[in-house]
Design an enzyme around this catalytic site. Sequence first.
Site, PDB file in Angstrom:
ATOM      1  N   TYR A   1     -11.346   4.946   3.033  1.00  0.00           N
ATOM      2  CA  TYR A   1     -12.387   5.970   3.072  1.00  0.00           C
ATOM      3  C   TYR A   1     -13.641   5.398   3.731  1.00  0.00           C
ATOM      4  O   TYR A   1     -14.063   4.279   3.402  1.00  0.00           O
ATOM      5  CB  TYR A   1     -12.729   6.457   1.657  1.00  0.00           C
TER       6      TYR A   1
ATOM      7  N   HIS B   1      -6.991 -10.871 -13.699  1.00  0.00           N
ATOM      8  CA  HIS B   1      -7.492 -10.482 -12.377  1.00  0.00           C
ATOM      9  C   HIS B   1      -8.983 -10.145 -12.414  1.00  0.00           C
ATOM     10  O   HIS B   1      -9.769 -10.613 -11.572  1.00  0.00           O
ATOM     11  CB  HIS B   1      -6.681  -9.291 -11.860  1.00  0.00           C
TER      12      HIS B   1
ATOM     13  N   ASP C   1     -18.548 -19.690 -18.108  1.00  0.00           N
ATOM     14  CA  ASP C   1     -19.191 -19.476 -16.811  1.00  0.00           C
ATOM     15  C   ASP C   1     -19.658 -18.032 -16.619  1.00  0.00           C
ATOM     16  O   ASP C   1     -20.370 -17.734 -15.662  1.00  0.00           O
ATOM     17  CB  ASP C   1     -18.224 -19.828 -15.678  1.00  0.00           C
TER      18      ASP C   1
ATOM     19  N   ASN D   1      -2.793  -6.315   1.085  1.00  0.00           N
ATOM     20  CA  ASN D   1      -2.160  -7.591   1.416  1.00  0.00           C
ATOM     21  C   ASN D   1      -0.820  -7.428   2.120  1.00  0.00           C
ATOM     22  O   ASN D   1       0.120  -8.182   1.862  1.00  0.00           O
ATOM     23  CB  ASN D   1      -1.963  -8.406   0.130  1.00  0.00           C
TER      24      ASN D   1
ATOM     25  N   ALA E   1     -10.077   1.751   0.255  1.00  0.00           N
ATOM     26  CA  ALA E   1     -10.793   1.044   1.319  1.00  0.00           C
ATOM     27  C   ALA E   1     -10.802   1.829   2.624  1.00  0.00           C
ATOM     28  O   ALA E   1     -11.701   1.662   3.452  1.00  0.00           O
ATOM     29  CB  ALA E   1     -10.168  -0.332   1.537  1.00  0.00           C
TER      30      ALA E   1
ATOM     31  N   SER F   1      -8.321  -8.963  -2.591  1.00  0.00           N
ATOM     32  CA  SER F   1      -9.113  -8.790  -3.817  1.00  0.00           C
ATOM     33  C   SER F   1     -10.192  -9.863  -3.904  1.00  0.00           C
ATOM     34  O   SER F   1     -11.343  -9.593  -4.256  1.00  0.00           O
ATOM     35  CB  SER F   1      -8.220  -8.903  -5.056  1.00  0.00           C
TER      36      SER F   1
ATOM     37  N   THR G   1     -16.672   3.611   1.847  1.00  0.00           N
ATOM     38  CA  THR G   1     -16.563   2.283   1.257  1.00  0.00           C
ATOM     39  C   THR G   1     -16.812   1.209   2.315  1.00  0.00           C
ATOM     40  O   THR G   1     -16.789   1.484   3.517  1.00  0.00           O
ATOM     41  CB  THR G   1     -15.170   2.048   0.645  1.00  0.00           C
TER      42      THR G   1
ATOM     43  N   ASP H   1     -11.538  -2.924 -13.029  1.00  0.00           N
ATOM     44  CA  ASP H   1     -10.439  -3.882 -12.949  1.00  0.00           C
ATOM     45  C   ASP H   1      -9.742  -3.960 -14.306  1.00  0.00           C
ATOM     46  O   ASP H   1      -9.682  -2.973 -15.040  1.00  0.00           O
ATOM     47  CB  ASP H   1     -10.981  -5.250 -12.510  1.00  0.00           C
TER      48      ASP H   1
END
Length: 379
Positions: free
Chosen positions: A268, A164, A140, A255, A266, A318, A271, A131
Amino acid sequence: MNIAAFIRSLQQSRSISSTETTKRIIRFKHVSDYRTFVRQLSQNDKLRPLRKLVSPLPIIRGIVCQLPASTVLDCSGGHIWMEKDCLISVNPSSQKSLALDNGMPWGVQQIKAPQAWGVTTGHRVKVGVIDTGIDFNHPDLRHSLLRGINLLNRSKMPYDDNGHGTHIAGTIAAANGMHGMIGVAPRALIAPVKAFDHNGSAFVSDIILGIEWCVRNGIDVINMSFGMKNRSKALLGAVTNAYNSGVIIVASSGNDGKLRSVDYPARYPQTISVGATNRSRRVAPFSNRGAHIDIYAPGEKITSAWLRGNYNEMSGTSMATSHVSGAIALLLSLYPHLTPAEIKLIMKRSMQPLRNAKNRRSSTGELDIVRMLQAAEKL
Protein backbone atom coordinates in the site's frame (compact mmCIF):
# COMPACT_ATOMS: atom_id res chain seq x y z
CA MET A 1 -30.45 1.27 2.14
CA ASN A 2 -32.37 -1.24 4.23
CA ILE A 3 -30.33 -2.06 7.33
CA ALA A 4 -33.25 -4.16 8.56
CA ALA A 5 -32.84 -6.50 5.58
CA PHE A 6 -29.16 -6.89 6.32
CA ILE A 7 -29.84 -7.68 9.98
CA ARG A 8 -32.44 -10.28 8.96
CA SER A 9 -29.90 -11.98 6.71
CA LEU A 10 -27.42 -12.06 9.60
CA GLN A 11 -30.06 -13.62 11.85
CA GLN A 12 -30.92 -16.20 9.21
CA SER A 13 -27.25 -17.15 8.89
CA ARG A 14 -27.30 -18.30 12.53
CA SER A 15 -29.91 -20.92 11.67
CA ILE A 16 -27.76 -22.49 8.95
CA SER A 17 -26.62 -25.94 10.03
CA SER A 18 -22.92 -26.06 9.22
CA THR A 19 -19.86 -27.45 10.95
CA GLU A 20 -17.61 -25.22 8.84
CA THR A 21 -17.52 -21.52 9.65
CA THR A 22 -15.38 -18.62 8.45
CA LYS A 23 -14.62 -15.19 9.85
CA ARG A 24 -15.88 -12.37 7.65
CA ILE A 25 -15.17 -8.65 7.69
CA ILE A 26 -18.21 -6.58 6.70
CA ARG A 27 -17.89 -2.86 5.94
CA PHE A 28 -20.58 -0.22 5.48
CA LYS A 29 -20.18 2.35 2.73
CA HIS A 30 -21.90 5.10 4.71
CA VAL A 31 -21.07 5.98 8.30
CA SER A 32 -24.78 6.58 8.98
CA ASP A 33 -25.56 2.96 8.05
CA TYR A 34 -22.80 1.68 10.32
CA ARG A 35 -24.05 3.77 13.23
CA THR A 36 -27.62 2.63 12.65
CA PHE A 37 -26.53 -1.01 12.65
CA VAL A 38 -24.48 -0.64 15.86
CA ARG A 39 -27.29 1.27 17.58
CA GLN A 40 -29.91 -1.32 16.70
CA LEU A 41 -27.61 -4.13 17.76
CA SER A 42 -26.98 -2.57 21.17
CA GLN A 43 -30.52 -1.34 21.91
CA ASN A 44 -32.81 -4.01 20.47
CA ASP A 45 -33.17 -6.87 22.94
CA LYS A 46 -34.41 -9.14 20.15
CA LEU A 47 -30.94 -8.89 18.60
CA ARG A 48 -29.14 -10.00 21.75
CA PRO A 49 -28.15 -13.38 20.22
CA LEU A 50 -26.39 -11.49 17.42
CA ARG A 51 -24.19 -9.52 19.81
CA LYS A 52 -22.03 -12.53 20.58
CA LEU A 53 -21.60 -13.07 16.86
CA VAL A 54 -20.46 -9.55 15.97
CA SER A 55 -17.45 -7.42 17.00
CA PRO A 56 -17.22 -3.81 15.77
CA LEU A 57 -14.31 -2.40 13.75
CA PRO A 58 -15.02 1.34 14.04
CA ILE A 59 -11.91 2.54 12.16
CA ILE A 60 -13.25 1.03 8.93
CA ARG A 61 -16.98 1.38 9.72
CA GLY A 62 -17.25 -2.36 9.87
CA ILE A 63 -17.74 -5.51 11.89
CA VAL A 64 -16.16 -8.93 12.07
CA CYS A 65 -18.25 -12.05 12.63
CA GLN A 66 -18.00 -15.83 12.49
CA LEU A 67 -20.49 -17.18 9.94
CA PRO A 68 -21.28 -20.55 8.37
CA ALA A 69 -19.16 -21.00 5.25
CA SER A 70 -22.28 -21.23 3.06
CA THR A 71 -23.73 -17.90 4.28
CA VAL A 72 -24.93 -15.45 1.61
CA LEU A 73 -25.78 -12.07 3.10
CA ASP A 74 -28.09 -9.39 1.78
CA CYS A 75 -25.54 -6.68 1.02
CA SER A 76 -28.30 -4.26 0.05
CA GLY A 77 -27.43 -2.82 -3.30
CA GLY A 78 -23.65 -2.61 -3.00
CA HIS A 79 -23.65 -0.40 0.09
CA ILE A 80 -22.17 -3.18 2.23
CA TRP A 81 -18.96 -5.04 1.39
CA MET A 82 -17.88 -8.41 2.70
CA GLU A 83 -14.52 -10.16 2.58
CA LYS A 84 -12.96 -13.19 4.26
CA ASP A 85 -11.02 -12.40 7.42
CA CYS A 86 -7.72 -13.91 6.27
CA LEU A 87 -4.84 -15.13 8.38
CA ILE A 88 -1.67 -13.08 8.21
CA SER A 89 1.77 -14.09 9.49
CA VAL A 90 4.88 -12.46 10.84
CA ASN A 91 7.39 -12.85 8.04
CA PRO A 92 9.21 -16.16 8.56
CA SER A 93 12.85 -15.69 9.46
CA SER A 94 15.83 -17.93 10.00
CA GLN A 95 17.05 -17.78 13.57
CA LYS A 96 19.59 -19.11 16.02
CA SER A 97 20.16 -18.52 19.70
CA LEU A 98 23.45 -16.94 20.73
CA ALA A 99 25.16 -14.94 23.41
CA LEU A 100 25.53 -11.19 22.90
CA ASP A 101 29.20 -10.46 22.26
CA ASN A 102 28.85 -6.80 21.45
CA GLY A 103 26.24 -4.36 22.76
CA MET A 104 26.15 -2.58 19.41
CA PRO A 105 24.52 -4.76 16.70
CA TRP A 106 26.10 -4.33 13.28
CA GLY A 107 22.89 -3.03 11.71
CA VAL A 108 22.63 -0.18 14.22
CA GLN A 109 26.18 0.82 13.31
CA GLN A 110 25.70 0.45 9.57
CA ILE A 111 22.79 2.90 9.42
CA LYS A 112 24.90 5.37 11.49
CA ALA A 113 22.55 5.60 14.46
CA PRO A 114 25.37 6.27 16.98
CA GLN A 115 26.45 9.38 15.04
CA ALA A 116 22.97 10.82 15.62
CA TRP A 117 22.70 10.16 19.36
CA GLY A 118 24.43 13.41 20.25
CA VAL A 119 21.45 15.17 18.67
CA THR A 120 18.53 12.76 19.09
CA THR A 121 17.82 9.47 20.85
CA GLY A 122 14.12 9.28 19.96
CA HIS A 123 13.07 10.71 23.34
CA ARG A 124 9.38 9.97 24.12
CA VAL A 125 8.46 9.06 20.53
CA LYS A 126 5.87 6.26 20.70
CA VAL A 127 6.36 3.25 18.42
CA GLY A 128 3.53 0.74 18.22
CA VAL A 129 4.81 -2.77 17.46
CA ILE A 130 1.91 -4.85 16.16
CA ASP A 131 3.38 -8.29 16.66
CA THR A 132 3.55 -11.24 19.07
CA GLY A 133 3.92 -9.11 22.20
CA ILE A 134 7.06 -8.41 24.22
CA ASP A 135 9.19 -9.80 27.03
CA PHE A 136 8.45 -7.20 29.72
CA ASN A 137 11.20 -8.59 31.93
CA HIS A 138 14.02 -8.29 29.42
CA PRO A 139 16.68 -6.05 31.03
CA ASP A 140 17.37 -4.27 27.73
CA LEU A 141 13.72 -3.34 27.19
CA ARG A 142 12.05 -2.75 30.54
CA HIS A 143 12.87 0.99 30.54
CA SER A 144 11.55 1.42 26.99
CA LEU A 145 8.03 0.04 27.37
CA LEU A 146 4.49 1.33 27.54
CA ARG A 147 1.70 -0.96 28.73
CA GLY A 148 0.34 -1.68 25.25
CA ILE A 149 -2.58 -4.03 24.67
CA ASN A 150 -3.27 -7.74 24.22
CA LEU A 151 -5.93 -8.04 21.52
CA LEU A 152 -6.13 -11.83 21.95
CA ASN A 153 -6.99 -11.55 25.64
CA ARG A 154 -7.83 -8.03 26.82
CA SER A 155 -7.52 -9.03 30.48
CA LYS A 156 -3.83 -9.93 30.10
CA MET A 157 -0.69 -7.96 29.40
CA PRO A 158 0.78 -8.33 25.88
CA TYR A 159 3.41 -10.88 26.89
CA ASP A 160 5.41 -12.43 24.07
CA ASP A 161 5.02 -16.20 23.66
CA ASN A 162 6.84 -16.39 20.33
CA GLY A 163 9.92 -14.12 20.42
CA HIS A 164 9.45 -12.21 17.17
CA GLY A 165 7.95 -9.10 18.77
CA THR A 166 10.70 -8.91 21.40
CA HIS A 167 13.36 -9.13 18.68
CA ILE A 168 11.72 -6.30 16.73
CA ALA A 169 11.41 -4.12 19.83
CA GLY A 170 15.06 -4.66 20.73
CA THR A 171 16.31 -3.30 17.42
CA ILE A 172 14.02 -0.28 17.71
CA ALA A 173 14.62 0.81 21.30
CA ALA A 174 16.77 -1.46 23.47
CA ALA A 175 18.51 0.70 26.06
CA ASN A 176 21.07 -1.30 28.03
CA GLY A 177 24.32 -0.58 26.25
CA MET A 178 26.51 -1.12 29.33
CA HIS A 179 25.48 -4.72 29.98
CA GLY A 180 23.23 -5.72 27.07
CA MET A 181 22.39 -4.22 23.69
CA ILE A 182 21.35 -0.83 22.42
CA GLY A 183 18.79 -0.20 19.68
CA VAL A 184 18.44 2.48 17.03
CA ALA A 185 16.38 4.88 19.19
CA PRO A 186 17.21 3.99 22.83
CA ARG A 187 14.92 6.60 24.38
CA ALA A 188 11.88 5.87 22.22
CA LEU A 189 8.91 4.15 23.85
CA ILE A 190 7.58 0.81 22.59
CA ALA A 191 3.85 0.14 22.81
CA PRO A 192 3.46 -3.63 22.30
CA VAL A 193 0.25 -4.51 20.47
CA LYS A 194 -0.22 -8.27 20.69
CA ALA A 195 -2.27 -9.34 17.68
CA PHE A 196 -0.29 -12.50 16.82
CA ASP A 197 -0.45 -15.82 18.67
CA HIS A 198 2.42 -18.07 19.69
CA ASN A 199 2.60 -19.42 16.11
CA GLY A 200 3.03 -15.91 14.68
CA SER A 201 -0.45 -15.86 13.11
CA ALA A 202 -3.20 -13.25 13.31
CA PHE A 203 -6.44 -12.40 11.56
CA VAL A 204 -6.67 -9.24 9.48
CA SER A 205 -9.40 -8.04 11.85
CA ASP A 206 -6.92 -8.19 14.75
CA ILE A 207 -4.45 -6.08 12.77
CA ILE A 208 -7.21 -3.56 12.09
CA LEU A 209 -8.03 -3.40 15.80
CA GLY A 210 -4.32 -2.92 16.51
CA ILE A 211 -4.09 -0.02 14.06
CA GLU A 212 -7.18 1.56 15.60
CA TRP A 213 -5.71 1.23 19.10
CA CYS A 214 -2.53 2.95 17.91
CA VAL A 215 -4.45 5.84 16.34
CA ARG A 216 -6.61 6.32 19.44
CA ASN A 217 -3.63 6.23 21.80
CA GLY A 218 -1.43 8.78 20.08
CA ILE A 219 1.15 6.37 18.66
CA ASP A 220 3.59 8.11 16.29
CA VAL A 221 4.98 5.15 14.33
CA ILE A 222 3.52 1.67 13.69
CA ASN A 223 5.95 -1.17 12.96
CA MET A 224 4.38 -3.93 10.83
CA SER A 225 6.88 -6.76 10.44
CA PHE A 226 4.41 -9.13 8.79
CA GLY A 227 2.77 -9.67 5.46
CA MET A 228 0.35 -11.58 3.26
CA LYS A 229 -0.06 -12.11 -0.46
CA ASN A 230 -3.74 -11.16 -0.75
CA ARG A 231 -5.01 -7.62 -0.92
CA SER A 232 -7.52 -6.69 1.78
CA LYS A 233 -9.67 -3.62 1.24
CA ALA A 234 -10.55 -3.63 4.93
CA LEU A 235 -6.86 -3.50 5.92
CA LEU A 236 -6.26 -0.78 3.34
CA GLY A 237 -9.09 1.22 4.94
CA ALA A 238 -7.44 0.99 8.36
CA VAL A 239 -3.99 1.89 6.97
CA THR A 240 -5.45 4.87 5.11
CA ASN A 241 -7.24 6.09 8.22
CA ALA A 242 -4.00 5.92 10.23
CA TYR A 243 -2.06 7.66 7.46
CA ASN A 244 -4.62 10.46 7.32
CA SER A 245 -4.32 10.77 11.10
CA GLY A 246 -0.59 11.43 10.76
CA VAL A 247 0.65 8.01 11.89
CA ILE A 248 3.70 6.66 10.05
CA ILE A 249 3.37 2.99 9.09
CA VAL A 250 6.52 0.97 8.33
CA ALA A 251 5.98 -2.46 6.76
CA SER A 252 8.19 -5.39 5.70
CA SER A 253 8.25 -6.25 2.02
CA GLY A 254 8.49 -10.03 2.43
CA ASN A 255 11.10 -12.78 2.20
CA ASP A 256 10.36 -14.40 -1.17
CA GLY A 257 13.45 -13.06 -2.96
CA LYS A 258 11.24 -11.75 -5.77
CA LEU A 259 11.94 -8.80 -8.04
CA ARG A 260 8.46 -7.38 -8.54
CA SER A 261 6.51 -8.74 -5.61
CA VAL A 262 5.88 -7.07 -2.27
CA ASP A 263 3.63 -8.34 0.52
CA TYR A 264 0.60 -6.47 1.82
CA PRO A 265 0.37 -4.15 3.72
CA ALA A 266 3.83 -2.97 2.53
CA ARG A 267 2.45 -2.73 -0.99
CA TYR A 268 0.00 0.00 0.00
CA PRO A 269 1.43 3.44 -0.91
CA GLN A 270 0.46 4.80 2.52
CA THR A 271 3.19 2.68 4.12
CA ILE A 272 6.97 2.82 3.99
CA SER A 273 7.95 -0.47 2.37
CA VAL A 274 11.24 -1.97 3.58
CA GLY A 275 13.60 -4.46 1.98
CA ALA A 276 16.63 -6.10 3.63
CA THR A 277 20.38 -5.68 3.08
CA ASN A 278 23.46 -7.51 4.38
CA ARG A 279 26.75 -6.28 5.83
CA SER A 280 28.07 -5.60 2.31
CA ARG A 281 25.24 -3.14 1.66
CA ARG A 282 23.80 -5.49 -0.95
CA VAL A 283 20.20 -6.66 -1.11
CA ALA A 284 19.88 -9.83 0.95
CA PRO A 285 19.08 -12.89 -1.22
CA PHE A 286 15.80 -13.58 0.61
CA SER A 287 14.47 -10.01 0.36
CA ASN A 288 11.81 -8.91 -2.07
CA ARG A 289 13.13 -6.05 -4.17
CA GLY A 290 12.34 -3.65 -6.99
CA ALA A 291 10.28 -0.54 -7.57
CA HIS A 292 7.76 -1.28 -4.81
CA ILE A 293 10.48 -0.97 -2.13
CA ASP A 294 10.79 2.49 -0.58
CA ILE A 295 14.01 1.84 1.35
CA TYR A 296 16.37 -0.95 2.39
CA ALA A 297 17.90 -1.55 5.82
CA PRO A 298 20.02 -4.23 7.53
CA GLY A 299 18.09 -7.50 7.80
CA GLU A 300 20.57 -10.39 7.58
CA LYS A 301 21.90 -12.05 10.75
CA ILE A 302 20.58 -9.38 13.10
CA THR A 303 21.16 -9.94 16.80
CA SER A 304 18.48 -8.62 19.15
CA ALA A 305 16.56 -9.32 22.33
CA TRP A 306 14.69 -12.60 22.84
CA LEU A 307 12.51 -14.31 25.42
CA ARG A 308 13.63 -14.83 29.04
CA GLY A 309 16.30 -12.16 28.77
CA ASN A 310 18.17 -13.95 25.98
CA TYR A 311 19.31 -12.91 22.50
CA ASN A 312 18.70 -14.35 19.06
CA GLU A 313 20.10 -13.87 15.61
CA MET A 314 17.40 -13.57 12.94
CA SER A 315 17.23 -12.73 9.26
CA GLY A 316 14.31 -11.22 7.38
CA THR A 317 12.70 -8.04 6.12
CA SER A 318 11.03 -7.95 9.54
CA MET A 319 14.43 -7.08 11.01
CA ALA A 320 15.04 -4.43 8.35
CA THR A 321 11.69 -2.82 9.13
CA SER A 322 12.58 -2.37 12.79
CA HIS A 323 15.72 -0.42 11.83
CA VAL A 324 13.60 1.98 9.78
CA SER A 325 11.03 2.41 12.57
CA GLY A 326 13.82 3.29 14.98
CA ALA A 327 15.29 5.79 12.52
CA ILE A 328 11.90 7.50 12.15
CA ALA A 329 11.69 7.78 15.95
CA LEU A 330 15.02 9.62 15.91
CA LEU A 331 13.68 11.95 13.21
CA LEU A 332 10.34 12.63 14.92
CA SER A 333 12.03 13.48 18.20
CA LEU A 334 13.63 16.45 16.43
CA TYR A 335 10.80 17.26 14.02
CA PRO A 336 7.55 16.04 15.63
CA HIS A 337 5.25 17.72 13.12
CA LEU A 338 6.50 15.88 10.02
CA THR A 339 3.75 14.14 8.07
CA PRO A 340 4.01 10.55 6.77
CA ALA A 341 4.45 11.88 3.22
CA GLU A 342 7.26 14.23 4.30
CA ILE A 343 9.06 11.43 6.14
CA LYS A 344 8.92 9.15 3.10
CA LEU A 345 10.27 12.00 0.95
CA ILE A 346 13.14 12.66 3.38
CA MET A 347 14.08 8.99 3.39
CA LYS A 348 14.04 8.75 -0.39
CA ARG A 349 16.25 11.85 -0.68
CA SER A 350 18.84 10.60 1.78
CA MET A 351 19.43 6.92 1.00
CA GLN A 352 22.90 5.43 0.62
CA PRO A 353 23.36 3.76 -2.81
CA LEU A 354 23.34 -0.02 -2.73
CA ARG A 355 26.50 -1.96 -3.54
CA ASN A 356 24.95 -4.20 -6.13
CA ALA A 357 25.72 -4.04 -9.84
CA LYS A 358 22.18 -5.08 -10.76
CA ASN A 359 20.76 -2.09 -8.90
CA ARG A 360 23.05 0.71 -10.09
CA ARG A 361 20.16 2.43 -11.81
CA SER A 362 17.81 1.85 -8.93
CA SER A 363 16.45 4.90 -7.17
CA THR A 364 16.13 2.89 -3.94
CA GLY A 365 19.00 2.67 -1.48
CA GLU A 366 19.86 1.83 2.11
CA LEU A 367 18.90 3.81 5.19
CA ASP A 368 21.51 6.36 6.35
CA ILE A 369 20.46 8.26 9.46
CA VAL A 370 23.08 11.01 9.20
CA ARG A 371 22.00 11.81 5.66
CA MET A 372 18.35 11.52 6.72
CA LEU A 373 18.74 14.19 9.40
CA GLN A 374 20.59 16.43 6.97
CA ALA A 375 17.77 16.07 4.42
CA ALA A 376 15.21 16.91 7.09
CA GLU A 377 16.98 20.21 7.79
CA LYS A 378 16.57 21.19 4.15
CA LEU A 379 12.89 20.28 3.84
